[in-house]
Design a protein around this motif. Structure first.
Motif, PDB file in Angstrom:
ATOM      1  N   ASN A 108      28.112  40.899  34.542  1.00 51.76           N
ATOM      2  CA  ASN A 108      28.257  42.183  33.867  1.00 51.76           C
ATOM      3  C   ASN A 108      29.470  42.959  34.360  1.00 51.76           C
ATOM      4  O   ASN A 108      30.188  43.573  33.560  1.00 51.76           O
ATOM      5  N   LEU A 109      29.723  42.945  35.660  1.00 51.14           N
ATOM      6  CA  LEU A 109      30.885  43.665  36.176  1.00 51.14           C
ATOM      7  C   LEU A 109      32.193  43.035  35.698  1.00 51.14           C
ATOM      8  O   LEU A 109      33.144  43.745  35.377  1.00 51.14           O
ATOM      9  N   SER A 110      32.243  41.712  35.643  1.00 52.38           N
ATOM     10  CA  SER A 110      33.444  41.040  35.147  1.00 52.38           C
ATOM     11  C   SER A 110      33.756  41.484  33.728  1.00 52.38           C
ATOM     12  O   SER A 110      34.903  41.820  33.406  1.00 52.38           O
ATOM     13  N   ALA A 111      32.743  41.488  32.878  1.00 51.19           N
ATOM     14  CA  ALA A 111      32.943  41.891  31.486  1.00 51.19           C
ATOM     15  C   ALA A 111      33.327  43.364  31.392  1.00 51.19           C
ATOM     16  O   ALA A 111      34.247  43.736  30.650  1.00 51.19           O
ATOM     17  N   LEU A 112      32.636  44.214  32.142  1.00 54.16           N
ATOM     18  CA  LEU A 112      32.917  45.643  32.108  1.00 54.16           C
ATOM     19  C   LEU A 112      34.366  45.923  32.496  1.00 54.16           C
ATOM     20  O   LEU A 112      35.104  46.617  31.771  1.00 54.16           O
ATOM     21  N   VAL A 113      34.793  45.398  33.616  1.00 54.29           N
ATOM     22  CA  VAL A 113      36.141  45.664  34.125  1.00 54.29           C
ATOM     23  C   VAL A 113      37.204  45.048  33.216  1.00 54.29           C
ATOM     24  O   VAL A 113      38.212  45.683  32.900  1.00 54.29           O
ATOM     25  N   TYR A 114      36.982  43.836  32.772  1.00 62.41           N
ATOM     26  CA  TYR A 114      37.945  43.143  31.908  1.00 62.41           C
ATOM     27  C   TYR A 114      38.212  43.941  30.637  1.00 62.41           C
ATOM     28  O   TYR A 114      39.358  44.070  30.201  1.00 62.41           O
ATOM     29  N   HIS A 115      37.165  44.474  30.052  1.00 68.18           N
ATOM     30  CA  HIS A 115      37.317  45.207  28.793  1.00 68.18           C
ATOM     31  C   HIS A 115      37.729  46.662  28.986  1.00 68.18           C
ATOM     32  O   HIS A 115      38.257  47.280  28.072  1.00 68.18           O
ATOM     33  N   ALA A 116      37.514  47.204  30.175  1.00 66.20           N
ATOM     34  CA  ALA A 116      37.827  48.614  30.413  1.00 66.20           C
ATOM     35  C   ALA A 116      39.266  48.847  30.857  1.00 66.20           C
ATOM     36  O   ALA A 116      39.846  49.888  30.539  1.00 66.20           O
ATOM     37  N   LEU A 117      39.827  47.916  31.596  1.00 64.44           N
ATOM     38  CA  LEU A 117      41.164  48.129  32.162  1.00 64.44           C
ATOM     39  C   LEU A 117      42.236  47.506  31.273  1.00 64.44           C
ATOM     40  O   LEU A 117      42.129  46.333  30.899  1.00 64.44           O
ATOM     41  N   PRO A 118      43.278  48.263  30.973  1.00 68.27           N
ATOM     42  CA  PRO A 118      44.364  47.705  30.166  1.00 68.27           C
ATOM     43  C   PRO A 118      45.208  46.724  30.979  1.00 68.27           C
ATOM     44  O   PRO A 118      45.256  46.803  32.211  1.00 68.27           O
ATOM     45  N   GLU A 119      45.846  45.826  30.266  1.00 65.64           N
ATOM     46  CA  GLU A 119      46.808  44.890  30.850  1.00 65.64           C
ATOM     47  C   GLU A 119      46.212  44.022  31.949  1.00 65.64           C
ATOM     48  O   GLU A 119      46.862  43.733  32.949  1.00 65.64           O
ATOM     49  N   VAL A 120      44.970  43.585  31.748  1.00 67.58           N
ATOM     50  CA  VAL A 120      44.309  42.645  32.653  1.00 67.58           C
ATOM     51  C   VAL A 120      44.000  41.397  31.838  1.00 67.58           C
ATOM     52  O   VAL A 120      43.431  41.481  30.757  1.00 67.58           O
ATOM     53  N   ASN A 121      44.394  40.237  32.344  1.00 71.66           N
ATOM     54  CA  ASN A 121      44.118  39.003  31.617  1.00 71.66           C
ATOM     55  C   ASN A 121      43.076  38.111  32.315  1.00 71.66           C
ATOM     56  O   ASN A 121      42.750  37.050  31.796  1.00 71.66           O
ATOM     57  N   TRP A 122      42.559  38.557  33.464  1.00 73.50           N
ATOM     58  CA  TRP A 122      41.487  37.822  34.139  1.00 73.50           C
ATOM     59  C   TRP A 122      40.788  38.777  35.093  1.00 73.50           C
ATOM     60  O   TRP A 122      41.437  39.531  35.820  1.00 73.50           O
ATOM     61  N   ALA A 123      39.467  38.750  35.071  1.00 75.98           N
ATOM     62  CA  ALA A 123      38.666  39.548  36.004  1.00 75.98           C
ATOM     63  C   ALA A 123      37.425  38.750  36.333  1.00 75.98           C
ATOM     64  O   ALA A 123      36.707  38.329  35.426  1.00 75.98           O
ATOM     65  N   GLY A 124      37.186  38.536  37.613  1.00 74.70           N
ATOM     66  CA  GLY A 124      36.005  37.772  37.960  1.00 74.70           C
ATOM     67  C   GLY A 124      35.788  37.616  39.444  1.00 74.70           C
ATOM     68  O   GLY A 124      36.467  38.220  40.272  1.00 74.70           O
ATOM     69  N   PHE A 125      34.819  36.775  39.736  1.00 72.31           N
ATOM     70  CA  PHE A 125      34.336  36.589  41.094  1.00 72.31           C
ATOM     71  C   PHE A 125      34.506  35.139  41.527  1.00 72.31           C
ATOM     72  O   PHE A 125      34.334  34.212  40.734  1.00 72.31           O
ATOM     73  N   TYR A 126      34.803  34.981  42.795  1.00 72.34           N
ATOM     74  CA  TYR A 126      34.707  33.690  43.480  1.00 72.34           C
ATOM     75  C   TYR A 126      33.717  33.899  44.613  1.00 72.34           C
ATOM     76  O   TYR A 126      33.789  34.898  45.326  1.00 72.34           O
ATOM     77  N   PHE A 127      32.787  32.969  44.767  1.00 78.84           N
ATOM     78  CA  PHE A 127      31.786  33.068  45.825  1.00 78.84           C
ATOM     79  C   PHE A 127      32.080  32.057  46.927  1.00 78.84           C
ATOM     80  O   PHE A 127      32.478  30.920  46.662  1.00 78.84           O
ATOM     81  N   TYR A 128      31.879  32.493  48.156  1.00 76.00           N
ATOM     82  CA  TYR A 128      32.099  31.646  49.321  1.00 76.00           C
ATOM     83  C   TYR A 128      30.864  30.782  49.548  1.00 76.00           C
ATOM     84  O   TYR A 128      29.750  31.294  49.649  1.00 76.00           O
ATOM     85  N   ASP A 129      31.064  29.469  49.615  1.00 77.32           N
ATOM     86  CA  ASP A 129      29.940  28.548  49.804  1.00 77.32           C
ATOM     87  C   ASP A 129      29.819  28.041  51.242  1.00 77.32           C
ATOM     88  O   ASP A 129      29.095  27.087  51.507  1.00 77.32           O
ATOM     89  N   GLY A 130      30.543  28.672  52.163  1.00 76.44           N
ATOM     90  CA  GLY A 130      30.533  28.238  53.552  1.00 76.44           C
ATOM     91  C   GLY A 130      31.743  27.409  53.911  1.00 76.44           C
ATOM     92  O   GLY A 130      32.044  27.221  55.093  1.00 76.44           O
ATOM     93  N   ARG A 131      32.449  26.923  52.910  1.00 73.54           N
ATOM     94  CA  ARG A 131      33.659  26.123  53.123  1.00 73.54           C
ATOM     95  C   ARG A 131      34.847  26.655  52.348  1.00 73.54           C
ATOM     96  O   ARG A 131      35.953  26.670  52.837  1.00 73.54           O
ATOM     97  N   GLU A 132      34.593  27.029  51.091  1.00 71.45           N
ATOM     98  CA  GLU A 132      35.667  27.440  50.195  1.00 71.45           C
ATOM     99  C   GLU A 132      35.129  28.427  49.170  1.00 71.45           C
ATOM    100  O   GLU A 132      33.918  28.647  49.091  1.00 71.45           O
ATOM    101  N   LEU A 133      36.025  28.977  48.385  1.00 74.04           N
ATOM    102  CA  LEU A 133      35.641  29.873  47.300  1.00 74.04           C
ATOM    103  C   LEU A 133      35.398  29.044  46.046  1.00 74.04           C
ATOM    104  O   LEU A 133      36.195  28.161  45.720  1.00 74.04           O
ATOM    105  N   VAL A 134      34.305  29.350  45.354  1.00 74.73           N
ATOM    106  CA  VAL A 134      33.935  28.630  44.131  1.00 74.73           C
ATOM    107  C   VAL A 134      33.843  29.658  43.007  1.00 74.73           C
ATOM    108  O   VAL A 134      33.209  30.701  43.169  1.00 74.73           O
ATOM    109  N   VAL A 135      34.453  29.337  41.883  1.00 76.93           N
ATOM    110  CA  VAL A 135      34.487  30.276  40.770  1.00 76.93           C
ATOM    111  C   VAL A 135      33.073  30.690  40.350  1.00 76.93           C
ATOM    112  O   VAL A 135      32.151  29.882  40.323  1.00 76.93           O
ATOM    113  N   GLY A 136      32.941  31.973  40.082  1.00 72.24           N
ATOM    114  CA  GLY A 136      31.699  32.546  39.588  1.00 72.24           C
ATOM    115  C   GLY A 136      31.945  33.151  38.222  1.00 72.24           C
ATOM    116  O   GLY A 136      32.900  32.786  37.529  1.00 72.24           O
ATOM    117  N   PRO A 137      31.138  34.107  37.828  1.00 72.32           N
ATOM    118  CA  PRO A 137      31.317  34.740  36.522  1.00 72.32           C
ATOM    119  C   PRO A 137      32.684  35.400  36.402  1.00 72.32           C
ATOM    120  O   PRO A 137      33.185  36.012  37.356  1.00 72.32           O
TER     121      PRO A 137
END
Length: 160
Positions: free
Chosen positions: A35-64
């Motif tokens: 929900n936050l990814s969608a909210l921020v992506y649509h609310a802020l001008p001139e943004v072409n990507w908004a999202g989360f990466y989660f740490y799995d203990g070794r590396e960051l893995v793409v999230g929503p």
């Protein structure tokens, strides 16, 4: 809301209020990140990507996220997201092409801001935004996005 709420621009105060409403009563990290990814992506001008990466203990893995398909895994020793996770400091990059180890998931991205997500001393991941505009993100964006990230982290403690 953070103690820095008064320092937020009207745009970010409004966005933080909307974010708090979306997160109210929900503690699922995936649902709230989506929900936050969608909210921020649509609310802020001139943004072409908004999202989360989660740490799995070794590396960051793409999230929503919202935007073009993304890199799936990012080591903490690579790129702007890795630097934010490794240093636990927000990274604001005016020109990603000037960063030697930048990971170009979307070649049209020119600037980036990455907020580390640290909950109770533990790295959860990062909140990442890209823009096709050079130097898109300034100090006001940093304060606003850090406040939204704080709301997200607070939601992890919420009781359903």
């Amino acid at each position: 809301m953070s103690n820095d709420e008064d320092e937020l621009t009207p745009e970010y105060r409004e966005l933080a209020t909307a974010a708090a409403g979306l997160l109210a009563g929900e503690h699922d990290r995936i649902a709230n990140a989506a929900n936050l990814s969608a909210l921020v992506y649509h609310a802020l001008p001139e943004v072409n990507w908004a999202g989360f990466y989660f740490y799995d203990g070794r590396e960051l893995v793409v999230g929503p996220f919202q935007g073009q398909p993304a890199c799936v895994r990012i080591g903490l020793d690579r790129g702007v997201c890795g630097a934010a996770a490794r240093t636990r400091r927000t990274q604001r990059v005016a020109d990603v092409h000037a960063v030697a180890d930048h990971i170009a998931c979307d070649p049209v991205s020119r600037s980036e801001i990455v907020v580390p997500l640290v909950h109770n001393g533990t790295l959860v991941g990062v909140f990442d935004l890209d823009s096709p505009i050079a130097d898109r993100f300034g100090p006001a964006d940093q304060r606003g996005l850090e406040a939204i990230a704080e709301l997200y982290l607070d939601s992890l403690d919420a009781i359903a």
